[in-house]
Design a protein around this motif. Structure first.
Motif, PDB file in Angstrom:
ATOM      1  N   TYR A  28       0.838  -1.197   0.000  1.00  0.00           N
ATOM      2  CA  TYR A  28       0.000   0.000   0.000  1.00  0.00           C
ATOM      3  C   TYR A  28       0.871   1.244   0.000  1.00  0.00           C
ATOM      4  O   TYR A  28       1.782   1.387   0.817  1.00  0.00           O
ATOM      5  N   ASP A  29       0.613   2.145  -0.942  1.00  0.00           N
ATOM      6  CA  ASP A  29       1.331   3.403  -1.045  1.00  0.00           C
ATOM      7  C   ASP A  29       0.574   4.445  -0.226  1.00  0.00           C
ATOM      8  O   ASP A  29      -0.504   4.899  -0.617  1.00  0.00           O
ATOM      9  N   MET A  30       1.128   4.826   0.937  1.00  0.00           N
ATOM     10  CA  MET A  30       0.451   5.757   1.837  1.00  0.00           C
ATOM     11  C   MET A  30       0.261   7.119   1.189  1.00  0.00           C
ATOM     12  O   MET A  30      -0.766   7.771   1.368  1.00  0.00           O
ATOM     13  N   GLN A  31       1.270   7.570   0.416  1.00  0.00           N
ATOM     14  CA  GLN A  31       1.203   8.898  -0.167  1.00  0.00           C
ATOM     15  C   GLN A  31       0.092   8.994  -1.223  1.00  0.00           C
ATOM     16  O   GLN A  31      -0.695   9.929  -1.225  1.00  0.00           O
ATOM     17  N   ARG A  32       0.031   7.985  -2.110  1.00  0.00           N
ATOM     18  CA  ARG A  32      -0.964   8.028  -3.180  1.00  0.00           C
ATOM     19  C   ARG A  32      -2.252   7.295  -2.812  1.00  0.00           C
ATOM     20  O   ARG A  32      -3.232   7.336  -3.550  1.00  0.00           O
ATOM     21  N   ARG A  33      -2.240   6.588  -1.674  1.00  0.00           N
ATOM     22  CA  ARG A  33      -3.410   5.869  -1.181  1.00  0.00           C
ATOM     23  C   ARG A  33      -3.926   4.851  -2.204  1.00  0.00           C
ATOM     24  O   ARG A  33      -5.116   4.798  -2.520  1.00  0.00           O
ATOM     25  N   ILE A  34      -2.995   4.071  -2.724  1.00  0.00           N
ATOM     26  CA  ILE A  34      -3.359   3.022  -3.677  1.00  0.00           C
ATOM     27  C   ILE A  34      -2.566   1.763  -3.356  1.00  0.00           C
ATOM     28  O   ILE A  34      -1.487   1.815  -2.758  1.00  0.00           O
ATOM     29  N   ASP A  35      -3.141   0.621  -3.742  1.00  0.00           N
ATOM     30  CA  ASP A  35      -2.386  -0.627  -3.699  1.00  0.00           C
ATOM     31  C   ASP A  35      -1.462  -0.680  -4.900  1.00  0.00           C
ATOM     32  O   ASP A  35      -1.871  -0.375  -6.032  1.00  0.00           O
ATOM     33  N   LEU A  36      -0.232  -1.042  -4.665  1.00  0.00           N
ATOM     34  CA  LEU A  36       0.746  -1.136  -5.736  1.00  0.00           C
ATOM     35  C   LEU A  36       0.913  -2.578  -6.188  1.00  0.00           C
ATOM     36  O   LEU A  36       0.799  -3.511  -5.407  1.00  0.00           O
ATOM     37  N   GLY A  37       1.233  -2.726  -7.456  1.00  0.00           N
ATOM     38  CA  GLY A  37       1.816  -3.966  -7.925  1.00  0.00           C
ATOM     39  C   GLY A  37       0.859  -5.100  -8.178  1.00  0.00           C
ATOM     40  O   GLY A  37      -0.335  -4.942  -8.385  1.00  0.00           O
ATOM     41  N   GLY A  38       1.450  -6.290  -8.159  1.00  0.00           N
ATOM     42  CA  GLY A  38       0.739  -7.507  -8.466  1.00  0.00           C
ATOM     43  C   GLY A  38       1.716  -8.552  -8.949  1.00  0.00           C
ATOM     44  O   GLY A  38       2.938  -8.379  -8.880  1.00  0.00           O
ATOM     45  N   ILE A  39       1.180  -9.638  -9.452  1.00  0.00           N
ATOM     46  CA  ILE A  39       1.982 -10.777  -9.882  1.00  0.00           C
ATOM     47  C   ILE A  39       1.721 -11.027 -11.350  1.00  0.00           C
ATOM     48  O   ILE A  39       0.561 -11.188 -11.765  1.00  0.00           O
ATOM     49  N   VAL A  40       2.769 -11.068 -12.138  1.00  0.00           N
ATOM     50  CA  VAL A  40       2.664 -11.396 -13.553  1.00  0.00           C
ATOM     51  C   VAL A  40       3.093 -12.848 -13.714  1.00  0.00           C
ATOM     52  O   VAL A  40       4.247 -13.200 -13.461  1.00  0.00           O
ATOM     53  N   LEU A  41       2.155 -13.682 -14.121  1.00  0.00           N
ATOM     54  CA  LEU A  41       2.423 -15.105 -14.288  1.00  0.00           C
ATOM     55  C   LEU A  41       2.519 -15.407 -15.772  1.00  0.00           C
ATOM     56  O   LEU A  41       1.555 -15.227 -16.522  1.00  0.00           O
ATOM     57  N   ASP A  42       3.694 -15.868 -16.177  1.00  0.00           N
ATOM     58  CA  ASP A  42       3.975 -16.052 -17.597  1.00  0.00           C
ATOM     59  C   ASP A  42       4.572 -17.440 -17.822  1.00  0.00           C
ATOM     60  O   ASP A  42       5.080 -18.070 -16.890  1.00  0.00           O
ATOM     61  N   ALA A  43       4.502 -17.911 -19.062  1.00  0.00           N
ATOM     62  CA  ALA A  43       5.266 -19.075 -19.529  1.00  0.00           C
ATOM     63  C   ALA A  43       5.135 -20.267 -18.582  1.00  0.00           C
ATOM     64  O   ALA A  43       4.042 -20.780 -18.366  1.00  0.00           O
ATOM     65  N   ASP A  44       6.266 -20.710 -18.001  1.00  0.00           N
ATOM     66  CA  ASP A  44       6.257 -21.897 -17.150  1.00  0.00           C
ATOM     67  C   ASP A  44       5.368 -21.727 -15.926  1.00  0.00           C
ATOM     68  O   ASP A  44       4.823 -22.710 -15.402  1.00  0.00           O
ATOM     69  N   GLY A  45       5.221 -20.494 -15.456  1.00  0.00           N
ATOM     70  CA  GLY A  45       4.333 -20.245 -14.321  1.00  0.00           C
ATOM     71  C   GLY A  45       2.892 -20.589 -14.640  1.00  0.00           C
ATOM     72  O   GLY A  45       2.137 -21.054 -13.772  1.00  0.00           O
ATOM     73  N   ILE A  46       2.478 -20.362 -15.889  1.00  0.00           N
ATOM     74  CA  ILE A  46       1.126 -20.727 -16.324  1.00  0.00           C
ATOM     75  C   ILE A  46       1.000 -22.240 -16.460  1.00  0.00           C
ATOM     76  O   ILE A  46       0.073 -22.863 -15.935  1.00  0.00           O
ATOM     77  N   THR A  47       1.953 -22.831 -17.155  1.00  0.00           N
ATOM     78  CA  THR A  47       1.912 -24.274 -17.408  1.00  0.00           C
ATOM     79  C   THR A  47       1.955 -25.082 -16.120  1.00  0.00           C
ATOM     80  O   THR A  47       1.406 -26.194 -16.047  1.00  0.00           O
ATOM     81  N   ALA A  48       2.567 -24.533 -15.085  1.00  0.00           N
ATOM     82  CA  ALA A  48       2.657 -25.235 -13.810  1.00  0.00           C
ATOM     83  C   ALA A  48       1.285 -25.581 -13.231  1.00  0.00           C
ATOM     84  O   ALA A  48       1.159 -26.507 -12.435  1.00  0.00           O
ATOM     85  N   PHE A  49       0.248 -24.840 -13.639  1.00  0.00           N
ATOM     86  CA  PHE A  49      -1.101 -25.069 -13.095  1.00  0.00           C
ATOM     87  C   PHE A  49      -2.003 -25.812 -14.075  1.00  0.00           C
ATOM     88  O   PHE A  49      -3.220 -25.856 -13.873  1.00  0.00           O
ATOM     89  N   ARG A  50      -1.440 -26.434 -15.090  1.00  0.00           N
ATOM     90  CA  ARG A  50      -2.282 -27.069 -16.100  1.00  0.00           C
ATOM     91  C   ARG A  50      -3.106 -28.224 -15.528  1.00  0.00           C
ATOM     92  O   ARG A  50      -4.199 -28.519 -16.025  1.00  0.00           O
ATOM     93  N   ASP A  51      -2.596 -28.898 -14.485  1.00  0.00           N
ATOM     94  CA  ASP A  51      -3.339 -30.019 -13.906  1.00  0.00           C
ATOM     95  C   ASP A  51      -4.309 -29.589 -12.810  1.00  0.00           C
ATOM     96  O   ASP A  51      -5.177 -30.367 -12.415  1.00  0.00           O
ATOM     97  N   ASP A  52      -4.167 -28.361 -12.319  1.00  0.00           N
ATOM     98  CA  ASP A  52      -5.045 -27.883 -11.247  1.00  0.00           C
ATOM     99  C   ASP A  52      -5.219 -26.374 -11.353  1.00  0.00           C
ATOM    100  O   ASP A  52      -4.835 -25.624 -10.457  1.00  0.00           O
TER     101      ASP A  52
END
Length: 512
Positions: free
Chosen positions: A338-362
């Motif tokens: 959380y950015d106190m100055q701008r009062r917003i949540d920052l960021g997130g998770i970018v899931l790409d390539a092998d990170g996506i394929t890792a969940f192919r069974d579930d």
């Protein structure tokens, strides 16, 4: 907003609302459409020896009859072709009666070099094969140097999906009010030629009533209100910290591409989180990018506690076993920064390539974690094959468009989905979606997607919301590749971002 995209059904509703509001009735709108197309033909092809106007059975054909009449009145040698008459009492029938030119049967249609064809057979609502007009389309395609001006969409292209069922290959397509999905989605996009959006008297206020949630991805969508602005008192951590997970010793390059892209797009600090056995390999290639060992979840927790990065990239070159799943689920269990100055949540998770394929069974495990109240935003960046691994039921729907599939996937996954390809679609769980149209074939190169993931994360870290960050990243990535041109490799892309980024920053309006 001029980059709104209307489905055929929404365009029909816009027509209905405009007719109800007046002053133009349906025939008046048809007249305006015909005037717009005739003006394009006269401006582009003043030396044409003859203009053939091919008229279908509906309103698109009605537009064609208006075009034929206006061109004839302007002194153009016009030939009109149709298979039958318009429905009695319809606006199209009125247009055909007013045309007062002889009508030739389509079965006898032929053309030759020096002539022009106006394709007024079917518009955006086509949902069947072009037959019996496929022979006419084939004849034009076989003729040399015979340009086609299509009305609304090249006949044979679905305005909803962009799929083609026999088609005309247009030099120019004149559409009305707004573009349709079929103008932007492949394969239809490649046969539209230059697309001209003509004003036929339907005001923006009518379109606003439709509450459109699909857009063409242009800077108009995200530059003014969402793109990062660097304050004069900024320091590196104020500009966001991105962490990129590296793979093993033989697959570290992908993570470094993502890391460099995150830095180039403006993240103030970037750290590569590396397995212990890859530390030396990564250290030998990194200078401004920081390096940290991360073999276990405990290592990640320690790093997060100390440095509090706001955005992550996981997947490029990482490997798709239990480790990728466990690391992703651990990141999704955190609270956003959380950015106190701008009062917003920052960021997130970018899931790409092998990170996506890792969940192919579930995949449900990923979707459930992303849907947890308070979970950091998740952005998934699948190409066609990866999309099918996570969303087999959605990808199997042959009738739905790529736009519809991306929206369904985003809702199911509780994530922003970047459904990659020549016609990349960015979709949010709430239904908003954008179709990207500035891509170039030079981007079809190994590592290009790793760079895109880094750009998304870099914008997230600087405070862009996940949907806008994804849209901006896709456009900037494509624009950099388009401008670089032939010979592009992924290593060129981070530096190619610089002129694009500079122009965007310099064009940002002053919001004071």
């Amino acid at each position: 907003m001029s980059n709104e995209v209307l489905s055929p059904a929404e365009m029909g509703e816009a027509d209905r609302l405009a007719i109800a509001a007046g002053p133009l009735d349906g025939y008046g709108l048809m007249q305006r459409a015909g005037e717009a197309v005739a003006a394009v033909v006269l401006a582009r092809y003043p030396a044409a020896s003859r203009v053939h106007v091919l008229c279908g059975p509906g309103n698109n054909g009605g537009d064609g009859y208006v075009v034929a009449r206006l061109l004839a009145e302007a002194g153009v040698n016009v030939a009109v072709w149709a298979e039958g008459k318009q429905k009695a009492g319809s606006d199209a029938a009125r247009a055909s009666e007013a045309c007062n030119l002889p009508v030739n049967h389509l079965n006898d249609f032929d053309t030759t070099e020096g002539e022009v064809v106006v394709d007024a057979l079917y518009g955006a609502g086509l949902s069947k094969y072009l037959s019996p007009y496929a022979d006419a389309a084939s004849g034009i395609s076989a003729a040399e140097k015979v340009p086609v001006v299509s009305i609304d969409l090249p006949s044979g292209v679905s305005g909803e999906t962009g799929q083609m069922r026999g088609y005309f290959d247009a030099a120019v397509t004149v559409t009305f009010v707004r573009k349709k999905p079929g103008h932007l989605l492949m394969p239809g996009r490649r046969v539209c030629g230059e697309i001209i959006v003509a004003d036929i008297g339907i005001p923006d206020a009518i379109v606003d009533q439709l509450k459109i949630e699909a857009f063409e991805n242009t800077p108009e969508l995200w530059l003014r209100w969402y793109f990062p602005r660097t304050a004069v008192d900024a320091h590196k951590y104020k500009r966001g910290h991105v962490a990129v997970f590296s793979g093993g010793p033989s697959s570290t390059g992908a993570a470094r591409l993502s890391a460099l892209a995150a830095a180039r797009i403006g993240a103030g600090a970037v750290t590569v989180l590396s397995p212990g056995n890859s530390m030396q390999v990564n250290a030998g290639h990194l200078t401004s990018i920081m390096l940290r060992k991360a073999d276990t979840i405990a290592d990640i927790d320690e790093f997060v506690s100390e440095r509090q990065p706001s955005a992550y990239v996981l997947g490029p070159g990482f490997g798709f076993g239990d480790k990728a799943r466990d690391f992703t689920l651990r990141l999704l269990a955190q609270e956003p920064v959380y950015d106190m100055q701008r009062r917003i949540d920052l960021g997130g998770i970018v899931l790409d390539a092998d990170g996506i394929t890792a969940f192919r069974d579930d995949p449900a495990a990923l979707f459930e974690a992303a849907g947890r109240v308070g979970a950091p935003p998740l952005i998934i960046t699948p190409h066609e094959g990866e999309f099918g691994r996570l969303f087999p039921d959605i990808v199997g729907d042959k009738k739905s468009s790529k736009l519809t599939k991306a929206r369904a996937a985003a809702k199911l996954a509780n994530a922003v989905v970047i459904y990659k390809g020549t016609d990349t679609v960015i979709a949010a769980p709430d239904g908003r979606a954008a179709i990207n149209a500035n891509g170039a074939p030079w981007l079809a190169t190994a590592g290009s997607g790793d760079v895109l993931a880094g750009i998304v994360a870099g914008l997230l870290a600087q405070g862009m919301a996940s949907y806008q960050a994804a849209c901006a990243a896709v456009w900037i990535h494509a624009e950099a590749g388009r401008r670089f041109g032939p010979g592009l490799i992924a290593e060129d892309l981070p530096l190619a971002l610089v002129p694009v980024l500079r122009e965007l920053i310099e064009s940002q309006p002053d919001l004071r």
